[in-house]
Design a protein around this motif. Structure first.
Motif, PDB file in Angstrom:
ATOM      1  N   LEU A  53       1.232  -1.299  -0.014  1.00 42.14           N
ATOM      2  CA  LEU A  53      -0.526  -0.256   0.275  1.00 42.14           C
ATOM      3  C   LEU A  53       0.459   1.253  -0.114  1.00 42.14           C
ATOM      4  O   LEU A  53       0.446   2.243  -0.835  1.00 42.14           O
ATOM      5  N   HIS A  54       1.483   1.616   0.601  1.00 45.84           N
ATOM      6  CA  HIS A  54       3.070   2.518   1.061  1.00 45.84           C
ATOM      7  C   HIS A  54       4.083   2.059   1.194  1.00 45.84           C
ATOM      8  O   HIS A  54       4.218   1.691   2.208  1.00 45.84           O
ATOM      9  N   LYS A  68      -2.303  10.370  -0.091  1.00 41.31           N
ATOM     10  CA  LYS A  68      -3.958   9.721  -0.073  1.00 41.31           C
ATOM     11  C   LYS A  68      -3.908   8.300  -0.378  1.00 41.31           C
ATOM     12  O   LYS A  68      -4.018   8.436  -1.511  1.00 41.31           O
ATOM     13  N   ILE A  69      -4.348   7.205   0.533  1.00 38.01           N
ATOM     14  CA  ILE A  69      -5.091   5.834  -0.205  1.00 38.01           C
ATOM     15  C   ILE A  69      -6.007   6.026   0.174  1.00 38.01           C
ATOM     16  O   ILE A  69      -6.589   6.571   1.792  1.00 38.01           O
ATOM     17  N   GLN A 121      -7.317  -3.249  -0.525  1.00 37.27           N
ATOM     18  CA  GLN A 121      -8.724  -1.891  -0.276  1.00 37.27           C
ATOM     19  C   GLN A 121      -7.721  -2.635   1.991  1.00 37.27           C
ATOM     20  O   GLN A 121      -7.625  -3.185   2.310  1.00 37.27           O
TER      21      GLN A 121
END
Length: 405
Positions: A53-54, A68-69, A121
């Motif tokens: 994710l990051h 921003k996710i 997600q």
């Protein structure tokens, strides 16, 4: 900071592990909640990187490098859309920071906030909230479904639908709602609580559902992809009535003119076949007679591809065993073949290889006045069942009886 959580983190980890879910954790301080800023400690950074994710290590400092996710906050009764802000300030050597929007409304200082990933997600829930935590034991709760989805690699909607299908499988044989060929699909939709409608959108929250009988000798081994009328503006014949009038036949059973035929790349008994006009991007139904060919109706290839992509972004092909009993048909739904994201560029070539075909379903009906009119049941585009993996990536085969979800 995790050691200051107001509940035992080891108990939370044990519960999440029972779902085969790995999580990251945050413990908001009073100052952190007040200023909407939390330290992204090393364990959390490792979790975010492992989840894909990051990567804080690759992130520059300053507000211009903020990322921003999307995120989802799970409550006891629903899922709230949110986002996570990830950044490194210009001060304090750029120590990583994180903030989850709307978290203030769902947490207090020293609560244990759990973060996990399902199908790419980010999901967030407050493990210190008793109502949220207890909902983990409710098989219909958003938290339970999200955790089951994360542990099984099924999405939330897939998990919800598969649980319903598993219940239907466990019920055994059920009586068909109709004696028509459509009974296998109509019955399943009724069991799932899906109302019949004319919408071309997928059946269940974005998932298309197609039901078929297994090994029925009277059923052609093809499956319907979608129905699409010809593009009348570029067609030689301008409506179903003209097609029926030109190529229909008198049915001995109904004494009416009908046209229920399959059209492939090879000419059928009526001399009808499909051809690919690659230069103009068309699929053309052509009629051949005594060496002469003439176009009947046409479809734009890109429109067929768009419909395929829209209709089958995600599809559950449900198989059913069937048996007759006392003049009625009964079905036992037992297996799901799950497909996604078809290879739309293969549509034309599969038409040329007769793996994709089109069925005319036209018949004559009488109005109350006695005047005839053409009844159009659709222009059904179908694929041979042995060609699924040519049009779709390798499917997932799910035995509902063995499914644990």
């Amino acid at each position: 900071m995790l050691t200051k959580a107001d509940i035992s983190i080891s108990e939370v980890i044990a519960s999440l592990s029972s779902f085969r879910v790995e999580a990251g954790f945050l413990v908001p301080t009073p100052t952190g909640l007040e200023k909407s800023i939390l330290d992204a400690h090393e364990d959390l950074r490792i979790f975010l990187a492992k989840s894909g994710l990051h990567y804080f290590d690759h992130q520059g400092q300053g507000p211009e490098n903020k990322v921003k996710i999307p995120a989802n906050i799970i409550t006891e009764s629903g899922v709230i859309g949110s986002f996570a802000s990830l950044y490194r300030p210009n001060t304090k050597s750029g120590d990583p920071r994180i903030w989850i929007s709307k978290l203030n409304a769902h947490s207090k200082p020293w609560n244990l906030i759990a973060l996990f990933v399902s199908n790419g997600q980010l999901f967030v829930f407050n493990a210190s909230d008793p109502t949220v935590w207890k909902s983990m034991n409710n098989t219909n709760s958003p938290l339970y479904l999200a955790l089951m989805s994360a542990g099984s690699n099924y999405s939330l909607v897939e998990t919800e639908l598969l649980r319903k299908l598993k219940e239907i499988e466990a019920a055994g044989f059920v009586r068909s709602t109709t004696n028509a060929a459509s009974g296998v699909g109509d019955t399943l939709e009724k069991l799932l609580g899906i109302s019949r409608n004319s919408s071309k959108n997928p059946d269940y929250k974005g998932i298309e559902i197609k039901a078929s009988r297994r090994n029925n000798p009277n059923q052609t081994q093809r499956s319907v992809l979608f129905s699409m009328v010809p593009n009348w503006g570029i067609s030689e014949l301008k409506n179903g009535a003209e097609i029926l009038e030109t190529y229909g036949y008198l049915s001995p059973a109904t004494k009416q003119v009908e046209l229920y035929v399959t059209v492939k790349h090879q000419p059928n008994r009526q001399g009808l076949f499909l051809d690919l006009d690659a230069k103009n991007g068309l699929i053309v139904n052509v009629h051949q007679c005594n060496g002469t060919r003439k176009p009947v109706v046409s479809w734009k290839l890109n429109e067929l591809q768009e419909e395929l992509s829209k209709k089958h972004k995600q599809t559950f092909w449900v198989k059913a065993k069937n048996r007759p009993e006392s003049g009625h048909e009964y079905f036992h739904y037992f297996e799901v073949m799950a497909t996604a994201s078809p290879f739309v560029s293969y549509f034309g070539p599969l038409v040329l290889s007769s793996q994709i075909s089109m069925d005319y379903t036209l018949s004559t009906k009488l109005r109350p006045s006695g005047a005839p009119f053409a009844r159009d049941h659709g222009y059904l585009w179908k694929i041979a069942n042995n060609s699924f993996e040519s049009l779709f990536p390798p499917p997932r085969i799910i035995d509902l009886a063995k499914l644990t979800i």
